[in-house]
Design an enzyme around this catalytic site. Structure first.
Site, short mmCIF file in Angstrom:
data_model
loop_
_atom_site.label_atom_id
_atom_site.label_comp_id
_atom_site.label_asym_id
_atom_site.label_seq_id
_atom_site.Cartn_x
_atom_site.Cartn_y
_atom_site.Cartn_z
N GLU A 275 0.71 -1.22 -0.11
CA GLU A 275 0.03 0.07 0.13
C GLU A 275 0.96 1.20 0.05
OE1 GLU A 275 -3.68 0.04 2.56
OE2 GLU A 275 -3.19 -1.83 3.01
N ASP B 51 -8.49 4.33 4.30
CA ASP B 51 -8.90 3.15 4.88
C ASP B 51 -9.36 2.29 3.53
OD1 ASP B 51 -10.93 1.18 5.83
OD2 ASP B 51 -10.70 2.17 7.58
N LYS C 65 -11.75 0.53 3.14
CA LYS C 65 -12.91 0.62 2.79
C LYS C 65 -13.61 1.59 1.96
CE LYS C 65 -14.44 -1.13 7.26
NZ LYS C 65 -13.28 -0.28 7.98
N TYR D 10 -7.93 -3.68 16.27
CA TYR D 10 -6.77 -4.54 16.40
C TYR D 10 -5.81 -3.53 17.17
CZ TYR D 10 -5.92 -1.10 12.66
OH TYR D 10 -5.96 0.00 11.85
N TYR D 11 -4.85 -4.24 17.88
CA TYR D 11 -3.99 -3.70 18.84
C TYR D 11 -2.66 -2.99 18.50
CZ TYR D 11 -7.40 -4.73 22.46
OH TYR D 11 -8.52 -4.82 22.85
N LEU E 279 -1.67 1.30 17.81
CA LEU E 279 -2.29 2.46 17.88
C LEU E 279 -2.68 3.04 16.31
CD1 LEU E 279 -3.63 4.39 19.94
CD2 LEU E 279 -1.70 5.75 19.45
N HIS E 280 -3.86 3.26 16.22
CA HIS E 280 -4.21 4.08 14.88
C HIS E 280 -5.48 5.12 15.15
CE1 HIS E 280 -6.64 0.55 15.35
NE2 HIS E 280 -7.82 1.02 14.64
N VAL E 281 -5.36 5.93 14.52
CA VAL E 281 -6.56 7.22 14.61
C VAL E 281 -7.16 7.24 13.31
CG1 VAL E 281 -6.63 9.59 14.88
CG2 VAL E 281 -4.72 8.29 16.07
N HIS E 282 -8.34 7.24 13.47
CA HIS E 282 -9.32 7.35 12.41
C HIS E 282 -9.70 8.93 11.90
CE1 HIS E 282 -10.43 3.32 12.48
NE2 HIS E 282 -10.25 3.15 13.81
#
Lengths: 317, 331
Positions: free
Chosen positions: B173, B193, B195, B261-262, B264-267
């Site tokens: 990606e 994302d 999606k 999922y573990y 750290l990610h920010v949307h």
């Protein structure tokens, strides 16, 4: 639709038919959108895959509203057309995930289309979605913009007082604690049919006057908030057999009316608006007495909201 | 110091695992149709979002696969084309409402297929219809129940974050990256994302992944992460405005707890996306996270966090077994 509107529409149609207007005689067996000039998109919903547009048919002054919506996959045919006849075009691959664009035969993939013609102003407004904006309301902005706005508007909550005084809706009350400081009334929200447990939705309205919203809550309100959380949940378990583990209990900010009320919703419901869990509110105030006077609060407002104009004029949007 | 070093080495080794051919490229290697898919069960149907989740196997592979189908939203840009090329079949009429079955051009009516293969048990469960249960995870219960549970899952090899490592290492990606700040402490990668179709602005949805390893979730965040969080909020928003023209006033920026999922990610999501509202029990606005940690360094180690989980899952069993949880309202 109101009777008068319907009559008007029918009369207008009859007149047009009589005049031999080709639009209406063609509308019934309308085979395509030929002659339809699209004016604007009223609303698009990516979640439900729908699109509402407005336009006009050639030769007619009347507006038409067209509602398009993708159809759910059909149980009977999915295994056929999906598994057998679907070609995939890879768009992404990563580890165990692959995503693809798929196209299936047109005859299996109908879209639902509703045409409203002639469309009245009411129709157009009904199907128009407003633009939304995220507002970051600091403590200062609350004092300089929101609070003056609320004080100026003096939004009447007389209907709430009517409920609290049992002048209205008293037969719907599920639970009451009459204490003037820590008490509240619990009753079903209008949106709930009171039958389907999965859509259970009640509101606890506090007896104490003057708490406009989350912003007004401080350490002195802890007994009130704990009372609502505990006894509201107990009452719902007793009356509807829905335990706390199946409830979302929250306060909206901004609220839909300015008298403190707490929402109790079954988790199967889709929540709306920016919700602050009551248990979080309590814990935050226990940490810092004036947490909600200090905290920056974020929420969404719509273009037609008066408050939006105020934030925009002050240069904050 | 020695601990940190061995920790970093473990993390790097995990990322290299895929090079040893652990990743199954079998089914996904060259999937051009669903003809080889043998449907075992429909896990969930959602008439509102027009999606289907299916479980089955592909010809030639014994691995289970989860196949997600979802109709695409209409595209704003091609409305004109849509109107000119649609055939209508009248179904009913009532007053001035006319309902049709519309055959739109094929390219306007794509649907998206997501294939997850091999799909492990947890993954299959995630897509299956189930009852949910509200859990009030106190600081204490987090230590007593959640942490041991997560450690067990990791040991079982249920680590579902290989794909995150692939992104951070630019092995997958990399052509989709919108912004990249490589600082090992405060840096992050921002990309769409999977999606999101990348076209419909109203459904804009991006994720920021931190470079710093070991930050598993909201629970791990404290005062030392403030520069990182502020960096994501500020430069993530700036990058999105620059690339897509979407200003901050149109963005919801948040962290999920519990996360799916573990790592750290920010949307970053367009405000028009969640027309039905915000998941109060799951989404934590990044601006709130920052402000709370500024107030109290260990806010997220102290705070009781409320969220819903599967009632039929192992984690829920353990929470239930712990008895009626001590909550603010019982004090």
């Amino acid at each position: 639709m109101a009777a008068s509107e319907a009559d008007h529409a029918l009369t207008a149609k009859k007149q047009k038919l009589e005049e031999g207007d080709k639009i209406d005689s063609a509308l019934s067996p309308l085979k395509s959108f030929k002659g339809f000039s699209f004016e604007k998109v009223l609303c698009e919903n990516a979640k439900s895959k729908s699109l509402f547009i407005m336009g006009q048919f050639e030769g007619s002054d009347d507006k038409a509203v067209v509602l398009l919506e993708k159809m759910p996959f059909s149980s009977e045919r999915a295994t056929n057309y999906v598994c057998q006849d679907t070609n995939l075009k890879e768009t992404l691959k990563n580890d165990i995930y692959g995503t693809y664009d798929a196209y299936i035969p047109v005859q299996e993939n109908a879209v639902k289309a509703t045409v409203i013609y002639p469309a009245t102003e009411k129709h157009i407004t009904k199907y128009t979605d407003q633009e939304r904006f995220v507002v970051t309301e600091t403590a200062d902005l609350y004092k300089s913009i929101t609070l003056p706005y609320l004080e100026e508007k003096e939004f009447s909550v007389q209907w709430v007082y009517n409920i609290l005084d049992k002048k209205q809706e008293s037969e719907r009350i599920v639970f009451e604690d009459p204490d003037p400081e820590t008490g509240f009334i619990l009753l079903p929200d209008m949106k709930w049919d009171r039958k389907n447990i999965n859509t259970l939705y009640l509101q606890a309205i506090v007896h104490k006057h003057g708490i406009k919203s989350l912003r007004d809550l401080n350490g002195t309100h802890l007994p009130l908030l704990r009372n609502i959380l505990k006894n509201g949940s107990v009452a719902i378990k007793e009356k509807f057999d829905v335990p706390r583990s199946k409830l979302n209990i929250f306060i909206h900010y901004q609220p839909s009316y300015n008298h403190l009320h707490v929402h109790f919703m079954h988790i199967k419901n889709e929540t709306y608006g920016f919700a602050h869990l009551l248990s979080d509110v309590i814990e935050n105030i226990e940490l810092k007495e004036d947490y909600y006077q200090w905290k920056t609060l974020t929420y969404v407002i719509r273009e037609m909201d008066e408050l939006y104009k105020r934030f925009k004029d002050a240069g904050h949007l | 110091m020695a601990d940190m070093k061995s920790y970093y080495i473990t993390e790097i080794n995990k990322r290299r695992k895929w090079e040893e051919g652990v990743v199954n490229h079998g089914v996904l290697r060259q999937l051009t149709s669903l003809q080889g898919f043998s449907l075992e069960e429909v896990l969930r149907k959602n008439a509102k979002s027009k999606s289907w989740f299916m479980l089955g196997t592909f010809k030639g592979s014994s691995d289970q696969a989860v196949v997600l189908l979802e109709k695409t939203a209409f595209s704003n840009e091609s409305v004109e084309y849509l109107c000119q090329n649609t055939i209508l079949e009248l179904k009913s009429e009532n007053d001035n409402f006319y309902t049709y079955s519309a055959k739109v051009p094929v390219q306007e009516n794509a649907f998206i297929v997501t294939v997850i293969c091999p799909a492990k048990k947890d993954c299959i469960m995630q897509y299956t219809e189930h009852e949910r249960f509200v859990v009030t995870e106190t600081a204490d219960l987090y230590k007593k129940i959640t942490i041991p549970y997560l450690k067990e899952k990791e040991k079982e090899g249920e680590s579902r974050i290989q794909w995150v490592y692939n992104i951070l290492d630019k092995k997958q990606e990399s052509n989709r990256i919108v912004f990249d700040d490589p600082d090992p402490e405060t840096g992050f990668i921002l990309l769409p994302d999977i999606k999101w179709d990348g076209k419909n602005i109203n459904t804009l949805c991006l994720q920021a992944f931190v470079y710093k390893p070991g930050v598993k979730s909201l629970r791990d965040l404290n005062g030392t992460h403030l520069p990182l969080l502020r960096n994501i909020l500020e430069n993530g928003s700036v990058a999105i405005e620059k690339k897509y023209g979407v200003p901050r006033s149109k963005l919801n920026v948040f962290i999920h707890y519990k996360p799916s999922y573990y790592y750290l990610h920010v949307h970053f999501k367009h405000v028009m996306f969640e027309v039905y509202g915000f998941e109060a029990t799951r989404a934590h606005l990044l601006i709130d996270v920052i402000q709370n940690i500024e107030l109290k360094d260990d806010y997220y180690q102290w705070k009781t966090l409320t969220y819903t989980i599967r009632e039929d899952g192992e984690l829920c069993k353990r929470f239930k077994a712990a008895g009626t949880y001590p909550t603010p309202w019982t004090r």
